[in-house]
Design an enzyme around this catalytic site. Sequence first.
Site, PDB file in Angstrom:
ATOM      1  CG  HIS A  37      -0.098   0.058   2.515  1.00 51.36           C
ATOM      2  ND1 HIS A  37       0.373  -1.087   3.140  1.00 51.36           N
ATOM      3  CD2 HIS A  37       0.348   1.108   3.243  1.00 51.36           C
ATOM      4  CE1 HIS A  37       1.071  -0.725   4.203  1.00 51.36           C
ATOM      5  NE2 HIS A  37       1.072   0.596   4.288  1.00 51.36           N
ATOM      6  CG  HIS A 120       7.720   5.053   0.878  1.00 48.78           C
ATOM      7  ND1 HIS A 120       7.437   6.083   1.755  1.00 48.78           N
ATOM      8  CD2 HIS A 120       7.762   3.912   1.627  1.00 48.78           C
ATOM      9  CE1 HIS A 120       7.343   5.604   2.976  1.00 48.78           C
ATOM     10  NE2 HIS A 120       7.518   4.283   2.930  1.00 48.78           N
TER      11      HIS A 120
END
Length: 181
Positions: A37, A120
């Site tokens: 995620h 990220h």
Amino acid sequence: MIRLFTALELPFTVRDRLGALQRGIPGARWTDEEQMHLTLRFIGEVQENVADDIDLALENLGGQSFELSLRGVGYFGGAEPRLLYAGVDSNPALDRLVKKIEVALQRLGLKPETRKFTPHVTLARLKMPPPDKLGAYVLTNNLFATEAFWIESFTLFSSHLSDGGSHYTAERTYPLRPAAP
């Protein structure tokens, strides 16, 4: 008490591409593809009643869907690398969503996030990786990129710590308005 964070869930095709990058660094603890995620805001441990307030605030947040793409790989930790990640292309819509979430959480009395938002996707946790292997990995994969994909919602996750690492459970998903044509 419940440990929470908000994040973007990634399409299967993107997670599959990221999974293909997971090799070549001895001792890396690779992230399960299903758990991949993009964290928007780590909230931390809160009481159940505060979690209910967070849910209500996020439900009323609004926000518009947008396209996102991933690009490149890198690591956090400087001389002692601890986390390997796939980067995210600069995206003003993503930044707006993160700000809206931050404002909503602060209005509830949660402490402001002090770390700069660096979008990220975590590929692996690292513990003393061989520098030559890590350097070669980054050089080999620095041109990694995905096609743009649509983000049509964000999710409130709970995080459960265990000996094998954290396990994430989607508690609630909040739709974003369709983008204007």
